[in-house]
Design an enzyme around this catalytic site. Structure first.
Site, PDB file in Angstrom:
ATOM      1  CG  ASP A 441      -0.267   0.110   2.574  1.00  0.00           C
ATOM      2  OD1 ASP A 441       0.995  -0.704   2.627  1.00  0.00           O
ATOM      3  OD2 ASP A 441      -0.569   0.701   3.475  1.00  0.00           O
ATOM      4  NE  ARG A 445       0.871   4.316   5.960  1.00  0.00           N
ATOM      5  CZ  ARG A 445      -0.246   5.189   5.366  1.00  0.00           C
ATOM      6  NH1 ARG A 445      -0.321   6.367   5.129  1.00  0.00           N
ATOM      7  NH2 ARG A 445      -1.041   4.117   5.045  1.00  0.00           N
ATOM      8  CG  ASP A 446       4.340   3.235  11.148  1.00  0.00           C
ATOM      9  OD1 ASP A 446       3.550   3.810  10.098  1.00  0.00           O
ATOM     10  OD2 ASP A 446       4.293   3.431  12.341  1.00  0.00           O
ATOM     11  CD  GLU A 447      -0.696   1.091   6.561  1.00  0.00           C
ATOM     12  OE1 GLU A 447      -1.538   0.486   6.204  1.00  0.00           O
ATOM     13  OE2 GLU A 447      -0.382   2.086   6.714  1.00  0.00           O
ATOM     14  CG  ASP A 454      -4.955  -0.372  -1.100  1.00  0.00           C
ATOM     15  OD1 ASP A 454      -5.364  -0.840  -0.134  1.00  0.00           O
ATOM     16  OD2 ASP A 454      -4.220   0.622  -1.046  1.00  0.00           O
ATOM     17  CD1 TRP A 517      -8.789  -4.098   2.317  1.00  0.00           C
ATOM     18  CD2 TRP A 517     -10.542  -3.402   1.572  1.00  0.00           C
ATOM     19  NE1 TRP A 517      -8.586  -2.775   2.289  1.00  0.00           N
ATOM     20  CE2 TRP A 517      -9.671  -2.195   2.071  1.00  0.00           C
ATOM     21  CE3 TRP A 517     -11.691  -2.870   1.075  1.00  0.00           C
ATOM     22  CZ2 TRP A 517      -9.874  -0.902   1.808  1.00  0.00           C
ATOM     23  CZ3 TRP A 517     -12.159  -1.562   1.000  1.00  0.00           C
ATOM     24  CH2 TRP A 517     -11.040  -0.469   1.286  1.00  0.00           C
ATOM     25  CD  GLU A 734      -3.198   6.365   2.763  1.00  0.00           C
ATOM     26  OE1 GLU A 734      -3.801   5.478   3.651  1.00  0.00           O
ATOM     27  OE2 GLU A 734      -2.250   6.814   3.354  1.00  0.00           O
ATOM     28  CG  HIS A 755      -1.764   4.671  -0.594  1.00  0.00           C
ATOM     29  ND1 HIS A 755      -1.189   4.234   0.588  1.00  0.00           N
ATOM     30  CD2 HIS A 755      -2.949   3.952  -0.512  1.00  0.00           C
ATOM     31  CE1 HIS A 755      -1.607   3.656   1.214  1.00  0.00           C
ATOM     32  NE2 HIS A 755      -2.810   3.252   0.626  1.00  0.00           N
TER      33      HIS A 755
END
Length: 873
Positions: A441, A445-447, A454, A517, A734, A755
């Site tokens: 995604d 960042r922390d992901e 997506d 999803w 995003e 994103h």
């Protein structure tokens, strides 16, 4: 005749992959003929194609989109193959020779898992020195690490891949890589070396900062090196206690935080090296890889060095990318070089608050020697890099390395408008930046997780842009393993890192089973079949589809009253839409159960169609009947007696129109008019989120409102795609307002500037602006619909797509009152060219076309065509 793009299981010359039954495909790139009359595939043991192991014979039924070879493969064996093709006019050709090589298959491992007798957070280096008495004929290394590893032989990196063994569901399977290390070995003394880091297996990954060991707590390594010498003898070097180990120069590594490297720590054997110890054998099976390689695809130089008022020195690469920076360093011994990565500047200053807890940095301590430096066990999403410890010359010699899965680029669009071209490139760069073994995604960042929603909405766009068959095959395999554990439910992210964190914390949250999803389990397999026409892919992925629909049906019957609607559970709905009265909410204004029920119908319909294609008559009837019941229940719940919709958001209308859930006839016309009015009330601006946006422009084009679709494309104020362009975006955001008009970031809680989901507008650009459409009855673009839609806001458009059947071109140009279309249909294919409304007096290759005049369409065999028509005033 020229034959090319030879692939096995949709990969070019695959080395050591999980083969199963190999599927061969090819493309006739040039021929005097129109179609393949017959073909012949040969598989041999030698490159000269003299020792034939398999021969299909000359057969008419051999399919260039995918021919299954009934051949039993031996372990650790290279096979060579070619294809011979005869065209309908007698034209004939033989391809160049390609190859594929099997892995260990079911062969037992001689090597043992080893680890270092250190603290679990100390990064180890493993080494083995050995002597070879003869020259090397061939050598293969079969390797897996937990977490990431980098292999070197005699001081040189093995292979061109990075971040191995990749990101997958470590709890359910382990994939090993195969390296051809023949050229790295020599007669005499040799040195085999591996360094290990945390990666996805070990180290922090997920939303909980203190959760640092998702799959295991100790780094482990296994390697089996098979060497054939000039005298035909075989030497095997296998990991065991005879390997030595020592502390690595990598002091810390983290996907989110970055890496800390001390060059004063020698990774090679020294007196303080000690013996490795046997590790506990992991429970998951160790098997051949599925992941396409993660490689450096491009290298870009910084466009400028910024020195701001505060003295910060910041490299601007001019493009947001995913990867890392490599740089020369001649600093004195003990001096630290510090790189910090970010997406955007704020008031000319370096900024990374939107990365949340991800430190995204690289620290390098010099040993005083000149070095070319790069990280080993991390990556970053960035455009800007704040640098300390390097000279200006060194900084400007730095290189931004773009890393992503090694996928062939297959599509491209260019227009007369630079902003639209930039939008296309932004979506393409978003795909490059997020296709790192899984469709993530965001890369910064922390992901950085494989969010299924997506992936689902972007799958078709991704597949126009690149050959994604092998990439999604691996992703869907991970998904299937998770589904089997969750009773068919699909985790919100695959691999299920979020659920794994909560499992380790003793919590029951599953983070699985949300509509749109989870529907990735049905949508992506069908998209792969539609684009590639390979039934073996659909056959392998049908279980994903069936399990998902069965899961929804179980929710329907056990928790929602058995009404053939999905009216229970948690759903993201139209995520990040702008139509929720609560402007602080991330959930859209469309009822989430409406979205869930519509997707229930969508996935059931796709599963029924897949079953029909695969000859599964009983399943086709079962899921077809289920889809019919859902449609009836949906219309009863969400439409009144006159057939008018009861939920009047843009997204609700778009979903009903796109999925044909609106009653036929006048209700459809009224709903189309209602959508038109809804847009007009919003000054022809969208307010849709992740669910509604991908289908909005296609629905407008399909229902006689192409001008509205183009207006949405051309809007350059918030919210719109071109607003991002006006604000300097080089990837897709995003949020529609990730950056505010004054250049400040709109928020830091959940705000990525790379994103790809809203980049799904590019699918509309391929299908409607360029007009290149697949047909499910003849998948793989064996037949296409070429139906371009022009607009006076563009003077020309050029679209190209290298389909599995060959290259299509669909371009157009407006000159005064005339539209000139240029189309190309590849060998072995056909296409219906559909003339757009509002044109007249069509001509094909300079001659008036009665068929186009009367029917508005014409079927074109392979070839290049020039079609002209006058525009009605």
């Amino acid at each position: 005749m020229i034959i090319g793009r030879l692939k096995v299981n949709h990969m070019t010359n695959p080395l050591g992959y999980w083969m199963g039954t190999p599927v061969f495909s090819w493309v006739v790139l040039a021929s005097t003929g129109k179609r393949q009359k017959k073909a012949r595939i040969l598989v041999a043991a030698d490159e000269q194609m003299e020792q034939i192991l398999y021969d299909t014979g000359e057969k008419e039924e051999l399919d260039s989109l995918g021919t299954v070879a009934d051949i039993t493969l031996k372990p650790r064996t290279r096979y060579y193959w070619n294809v011979e093709v005869w065209a309908d006019d007698g034209d004939h050709g033989v391809s160049e020779t390609a190859w594929f090589e099997s892995g260990k298959q079911k062969e037992p491992w001689i090597a043992k898992w080893i680890e270092a007798p250190f603290d679990k957070d100390i990064h180890p280096c493993f080494q083995k020195k050995f002597n070879l008495k003869e020259e090397v004929l061939s050598a293969r290394a079969y390797v897996c690490g937990l977490g990431l590893y980098e292999l070197s032989v005699n001081g040189k990196k093995a292979g061109e891949e990075y971040l191995m063994p990749g990101y997958y569901d470590y709890e359910n399977w382990l994939q090993y890589q195969t390296y051809d290390v023949t050229s790295l070995l020599k007669k005499g003394e040799n040195d085999l070396n591996a360094m290990l880091g945390n990666g996805w297996y070990k180290g922090r990954f997920g939303f909980v900062p203190d959760m640092k060991e998702l799959y295991g707590d100790r780094m482990k390594w296994i390697c089996e090196l098979h060497i054939t010498l000039a005298d035909q003898s075989v030497v095997q070097i296998c990991t065991d206690e005879s390997f030595t180990c020592k502390k690595s120069p990598v002091l810390e590594s983290s996907i989110y935080n970055g890496e800390w490297y001390d060059a004063n720590q020698n990774p090679e054997y020294t007196e303080d090296s000690i013996s490795a110890i046997l590790a506990k054998v992991p429970k998951p099976p160790l098997r051949e890889r599925l992941s396409p390689p993660l490689v450096i695809k491009e290298r870009i130089s910084p466009v400028k060095l910024i020195t701001n008022e505060e003295g910060e020195q910041i490299l601007d690469f001019g493009q947001e990318i995913t990867g890392w920076v490599e740089f020369p360093c001649g600093a004195e011994k003990g001096k630290e070089v510090h790189l910090r990565y970010g997406e955007i500047l704020q008031n000319g200053k370096f900024y990374r608050d939107n990365l949340r807890t991800a430190k995204a940095e690289y620290r390098y301590i010099s040993d005083g020697k000149q070095a070319w430096v790069r990280p080993l066990f991390t990556y970053y999403g960035f455009r800007y890099v704040k640098v300390t410890g390097l000279s200006e010359k060194e900084m400007m010699e730095a290189v931004g390395c773009v890393i992503h899965s090694d996928l062939e680029e297959t599509g491209f669009i260019k227009t007369s408008d630079k902003r639209i071209n930039r939008l296309f490139l932004n979506a393409l760069w978003g795909q490059k930046g997020n296709f790192l073994d899984v469709p993530t995604d965001c890369p910064q960042r922390d992901e950085r997780m494989g969010w299924t929603g997506d992936a689902q909405v972007f799958a078709a766009t991704a597949t126009y842009n690149m050959d994604t068959a092998a990439f999604y095959r691996k992703y869907l395999y991970d998904m299937l393993l998770e589904q089997r554990e969750f009773g068919g439910a699909v985790p919100d992210v695959v691999p299920n890192a979020i659920g794994k964190v909560h499992q380790l914390r003793g919590e029951e949250k599953r983070f699985a089973g949300a509509c749109a999803w989870g529907d990735a389990a049905a949508v992506i397999p069908w998209t792969m079949y539609l684009f590639y026409g390979d039934k073996t892919l659909l056959e392998n992925q049908f279980e994903n589809m069936r399990l998902w629909v069965d899961y929804i049906r179980s929710q329907d019957e056990e928790h929602c009253g058995g009404k053939r609607l999905w009216m229970c559970g948690f759903h993201y709905g139209d995520w990040l839409a702008l139509d929720n009265p609560d402007k602080e909410s991330r959930f859209g204004g469309t009822d989430s159960f409406y979205v869930a029920s519509a997707y229930y119908y969508y996935s059931a319909s796709l599963t029924a169609m897949a079953a029909k294609v695969l000859g599964k008559k009983e399943e086709a009837e079962t899921y077809g009947k289920l889809a019919g019941e859902i449609k009836t229940a949906f219309q009863s719940e969400y439409f009144n007696g006159d057939g008018d919709i009861l939920i009047s958001t843009q997204t609700a209308m778009v979903m009903a129109l796109h999925l044909n859930l609106v009653p036929d006839g006048e209700p459809r016309k009224r709903l189309t008019e209602a959508l038109k009015k809804k847009l007009e009330e919003n000054n022809i601006h969208l307010d849709t989120g992740f669910v509604g946006t991908p289908w909005l422009c296609p629905v407008l084009s399909e229902n006689g409102l192409p001008k509205y679709a183009y207006t949405l494309l051309f809007n350059d104020d918030y919210p719109s795609w071109l607003y991002e362009i006006t604000m300097g975006a080089t990837t897709i955001w995003e949020r529609w307002n990730s950056v505010l008009p004054d250049g400040t970031i709109s928020g830091t809680g959940m705000n990525s500037l790379n994103h790809y989901a809203y980049g799904s507008i590019v699918e509309w650009m391929y299908r409607y602006m360029c007009g290149i459409n697949p047909v499910w009855e003849k998948p793989g673009f064996r037949h296409a619909i070429l139906k371009p839609e022009t607009d006076e806001r563009l003077t020309w458009v050029k679209g190209f797509y290298k389909s599995p059947a060959g290259e299509y071109e669909s371009s157009w140009e407006i000159k005064e009152n005339e539209v000139i279309y240029q189309v190309k249909v590849p060998f072995g294919a056909s296409a219906d060219f559909v003339l757009e409304q509002g044109t007249m007096a069509p001509a094909l290759n300079g001659e008036p076309s009665k068929e186009l005049e009367e029917r508005g369409r014409i079927t074109l065999p392979p070839g290049s065509y020039r079609i002209t028509a006058r525009r009605r005033k």
